[in-house]
Design an enzyme around this catalytic site. Sequence first.
Site, PDB file in Angstrom:
ATOM      1  N   TRP A  75       1.343 -25.893 -12.100  1.00 50.92           N
ATOM      2  CA  TRP A  75       2.455 -26.435 -12.869  1.00 50.92           C
ATOM      3  C   TRP A  75       1.888 -26.640 -14.267  1.00 50.92           C
ATOM      4  O   TRP A  75       1.018 -27.477 -14.479  1.00 50.92           O
ATOM      5  CB  TRP A  75       2.908 -27.753 -12.246  1.00 50.92           C
ATOM      6  N   ASN A  99      -6.321 -29.517 -10.085  1.00 47.04           N
ATOM      7  CA  ASN A  99      -5.091 -30.286 -10.349  1.00 47.04           C
ATOM      8  C   ASN A  99      -5.481 -31.419 -11.280  1.00 47.04           C
ATOM      9  O   ASN A  99      -6.519 -32.046 -11.082  1.00 47.04           O
ATOM     10  CB  ASN A  99      -4.542 -30.915  -9.066  1.00 47.04           C
ATOM     11  N   GLY A 100      -4.613 -31.722 -12.230  1.00 50.16           N
ATOM     12  CA  GLY A 100      -4.905 -32.829 -13.142  1.00 50.16           C
ATOM     13  C   GLY A 100      -5.034 -32.343 -14.570  1.00 50.16           C
ATOM     14  O   GLY A 100      -4.652 -31.208 -14.891  1.00 50.16           O
ATOM     15  N   GLU A 486      20.953 -43.717 -12.576  1.00 54.88           N
ATOM     16  CA  GLU A 486      20.530 -42.693 -11.625  1.00 54.88           C
ATOM     17  C   GLU A 486      21.462 -41.469 -11.709  1.00 54.88           C
ATOM     18  O   GLU A 486      21.009 -40.325 -11.644  1.00 54.88           O
ATOM     19  CB  GLU A 486      20.491 -43.285 -10.198  1.00 54.88           C
ATOM     20  N   HIS A 509      28.327 -52.233 -28.606  1.00 57.20           N
ATOM     21  CA  HIS A 509      27.162 -52.518 -29.446  1.00 57.20           C
ATOM     22  C   HIS A 509      26.507 -51.243 -29.967  1.00 57.20           C
ATOM     23  O   HIS A 509      25.343 -51.255 -30.352  1.00 57.20           O
ATOM     24  CB  HIS A 509      26.149 -53.366 -28.661  1.00 57.20           C
TER      25      HIS A 509
END
Length: 613
Positions: A75, A99-100, A486, A509
């Site tokens: 990713w 990973n990381g 959500e 506001h």
Amino acid sequence: MCGIVGAVAQRDIAAILLEGLRRLEYRGYDSAGLAMVDQDGRLQRLRRVGKVKALAEAAEHHQLSGGTGIAHTRWATHGEPTEDNAHPHVSDHIVVVHNGVIENHEPLREQLREHGYAFVSETDTEVIAHLVHWEQRQQGGTLVGVMQRVVSALRGAYGMVIMDSLDPSALVAARSGSPLVIGRGVGENFLGSDQLALLPVTRLFMFLEEGDIAEITRHTVRVWEKAGKIVERPEIESRVKYDIDDKEPYRHYMQKEIFQQPQAIKNTLEGRLNHGEVTLAELGEAETLLRQIQHVQIIACGTSYHSAMVSRYWFEALAGVTCDVEIASEFRYRKSAAHPNTLLITLSQSGETADTLAVLRLTKTLVYLGSLVVCNVVDSSLVRESDMAIMTKAGTEIGVASTKTFTTQLTVLLMLVVRIGRLRAHAMAMDKQIEANIVYALQALPSRIEQVLSLNKPIESLAESFLDKHHALFLGRGDLYPIAMEGALKLKEISYIHAEAYAAGELKHGPLALIDPDMPVIVIAPNNKLLDKLKSNIEEVRARGGQLYVFAEQGTNFIESKNMKIIHLPHVEQIVAPIFYAVPMQLLAYHIALIKGADIDQPRNLAKSVTVE
Ligand code: M6R
């Protein structure tokens, strides 16, 4: 997020590596690769942009073979998703999957360039490969010894596996901030970033701890802790079930998971409600500690953070316990002060979210009464490292957008609030009748949600109005405000429509300036004590030509008009309204994304489990 699989075996392991990667696919990735050493000691490496299927086809075509290898789904963090940036990365005979994020990759890259290394990718991982190679060339020693020196030069997070194609009898792994697990076999051993990847070959696992370095061969497993001492890590028999089945007859996993919610909630309630009372057996002796609670601090990210926000209303109103809620990535970097007798609660579907995990570790040095996690993945890092855990029983969630894990998380939180409220009964007015009413509402919830799901068609029709929209506002009040948040998160993450949520009373506001006929405004309108206030807020939008979509409970008496469409919802017990109203929000986002042709289960740029900062 990225996935790792590794194996040292006598048999050919290509199929094992590929099946492992396939099982990690749902976590999100954009390219995949593997490297193996064949019987003649030749290193073979294949990488593909896109799906594991493309990698598997290439592997078949190249007839890969060999008993030692590593594989990865990437990713992208540093550099675009290209074949050059895909893992494994190599430096001559050294091969790495990681990973990381290595934070000091730039100065390291400069140093390595000065030593003559040329870089072919934009990744931080390639730095590790060259660094291992350089260290080995300079000072020699075992690969474990080399790794012990290399990790001391790295800053950031990693779960990584190194293979030396000159000695394929072993793989070496290192963990700091990104999970890694060793799978024990007979005459073969494995490594993975998640047990799920290795379940076809073993059920015996050993979790690496922070700072560990491990070496696996066919017959041995050895682990060194941070200070370099050999340690024994306990072996556990996995309780994880591989329950990822086909998405049929649904078009997407997200759709299936939305429709699974009545059952997921039933499973989560099972054995925890008894004659009008909540029993959370897993709390056991910790109940003594829970009696002392004076304050609750909840930490989470994303959708889990929205659950936390809802539960704050419950903690304060039902259990009389003050409650703060904070996003993990903020909390971890500020100096915080704990109230006396505070329970730390972390919420996480995956149990591996890097920021949430970092907060849990950080707070171990602060004065909290204890830590409790609400989680959907047994044996995940948060579950293992927290003092107490209550599991949601949603089953594995594949869609990147959380749905059933959100509603089951809320279900657990409501039970927890009731339990804490009862334990503190002397301080609070939660009597048996209130508890019995909540238990009734929870028991009725699955069938209430079935009723909402039967509104799928009208919600699908409503979604058509959003085809040409670029923005949307979601409004709610009270404990439905987090549900508006959500709803907005669901819409933006899967349809890529920009969406914001506001507590309806906040409109005047500032956000009211955004209202025009092109701005859809989605309103959550339960039949509760704030209804009249909400109606006034709706009038403010109407008066300015806004287009309203009102999800209105029976008895709210909204009348449909040209600029106000109504979805009529059945009655629901108000205490569980946040759980109930989450479902039409999910359906709306799903149908809008469907019309827009988005990749619903794996939205662009997102990962299911965010194991990096
Ligand atoms: O696994 P976690 O619940 O800790 O994940 C936190 C977020 O990354 C997650 O909730 C994310 O916001 C959802 N995928 C959104 O649908």
